[in-house]
Design an enzyme around this catalytic site. Structure first.
Site, PDB file in Angstrom:
ATOM      1  N   LEU A  57       0.844  -1.197   0.000  1.00  0.00           N
ATOM      2  CA  LEU A  57       0.000   0.000   0.000  1.00  0.00           C
ATOM      3  C   LEU A  57       0.874   1.239   0.000  1.00  0.00           C
ATOM      4  O   LEU A  57       1.682   1.428   0.903  1.00  0.00           O
ATOM      5  CB  LEU A  57      -0.920   0.001   1.222  1.00  0.00           C
ATOM      6  N   HIS A  90       8.030   0.487  11.767  1.00  0.00           N
ATOM      7  CA  HIS A  90       8.683   1.740  11.388  1.00  0.00           C
ATOM      8  C   HIS A  90       7.726   2.880  11.756  1.00  0.00           C
ATOM      9  O   HIS A  90       6.508   2.718  11.625  1.00  0.00           O
ATOM     10  CB  HIS A  90       8.912   1.694   9.870  1.00  0.00           C
TER      11      HIS A  90
END
Ligand code: ARG
Length: 332
Positions: free
Chosen positions: A127, A231
């Site tokens: 995505l 992250h």
């Protein structure tokens, strides 16, 4: 502005490549290499062309198009069946507990086990939304469009869905988890390994990855501290997945230690809450919704308003539908 999610076409190669260059690395499913992206498009065309009811190791690539400008501004991918041809690897964090009666001590050690547990699952990934479009709920549209696609082609997908989130990367682009674990066996840095994986697949993992369990207590603090953490740029994605019913079940990426989120396909919120209806008219107003239509290559999703059997005119135009068509809707 009007947006639609649709199947990727050959002509989307250039914008996909431009977006891949903006990801900043560690984004395995969207490598900034044209031959790899072209191969993905070809795989995706084959998947959209195959009109059958069986689960195969294929790939669907969807894109987000701005209908006012014709520009492609985002993308996402669905893998119906990972681990069918090539084993799919994860680290599962397990626990081993030991007791010494003489010392009066009980110790629990956490272990990284190399497993293929998630083979047979479907994967959502890849995505990416153009930085210029990160408002207006388009990220959510891309994410949830995948679940609507799965729902509307249910027999093509497994009973479990997974999503891998990027792990922690330091300022130099290095991965503390990679440096402390797999990196010691591959003779390359994380970027090189991830790039190689994206372009050549994962046979080299089977060849080089250490097979023995790894005691987490014996890893460096820097490697240990990032296990199961996304992250920073993936925190919102993690929350989005949790809202859909995905959970972190102690599976992490074998390269960067990032969390793998899993859910039962039929329990995914968008899959559960979506419903089909026949379009009886086109009119302004209604409940803000995702609206989908069409099968395989003709599948389209847009953001619009759903009334009593009606949708707003812009959505009807974006989807190319009219009275009598069957649509799928789910509340925004
Ligand atoms: N960030 C990575 N490239 N990780 C390695 C790939 C792991 C993936 N689960 C596979 O088996 O293919």
């Amino acid at each position: 502005m009007s947006y639609v999610i649709r199947a990727a076409r050959d002509s989307d190669l250039q914008p996909l490549y431009e977006m891949a260059k903006l990801t900043g690395g560690g984004f395995t499913n969207l490598p900034p290499e044209k031959p790899a992206l072209r191969a993905k498009l070809e795989r995706s065309h084959a998947a959209f062309d195959r009109d059958a009811d069986t689960i195969e190791d294929e790939l669907f690539v969807l894109v987000l198009e701005n209908l006012d400008t014709g520009e492609v501004r985002g993308t996402c991918q669905i893998f119906p069946h990972v681990g069918q041809r090539w084993p799919f690897y994860s680290y599962r964090i397990g626990t081993i507990t030991k007791r010494s009666e003489e010392l009066g001590r009980t110790f629990s050690a956490e272990i990284l086990n190399l497993v293929n547990d998630l083979g047979g699952a479907s994967e959502v990934g890849g995505l990416f939304l153009h930085p210029g479009e990160r408002a207006g709920g388009l990220g959510l549209l891309l994410a949830r469009a995948r679940y609507l696609f799965i729902r509307n082609h249910r027999s093509r997908f497994g009973d479990r869905v997974l999503a891998e989130l990027r792990g922690i990367i330091d300022e130099a682009g290095g991965s503390p988890f990679w440096d402390g674990v797999a990196g010691r066996f591959f003779g390359m840095n994380f970027q090189e390994a991830d790039q190689f994986n994206a372009v050549h697949g994962n046979q080299f993992i089977a060849d080089l990855m250490p097979k023995h369990p790894v005691y987490i207590a014996m890893l460096s603090e820097s490697a240990r501290s990032v296990i199961g953490l996304p992250h920073p740029s993936g925190r919102a994605a993690m929350r989005m997945l949790e809202n859909e019913g995905f959970a972190y079940e102690k599976y992490v990426d074998i390269f960067d230690g990032g969390p793998t989120m899993t859910a039962r396909t039929d329990q995914v919120k968008t899959v559960r809450e979506a419903r089909d209806f026949e379009l009886t008219g086109v009119a302004e107003g209604g409940v803000p919704s995702l609206i989908a239509t069409g099968r395989l290559r003709d599948f389209r999703v847009t953001l619009g308003e759903v009334g009593d059997g009606t949708i707003d005119p812009a959505s009807a135009a974006a989807l190319g539908v009219g009275v009598g068509d069957v649509l799928t809707e789910v509340e925004r």
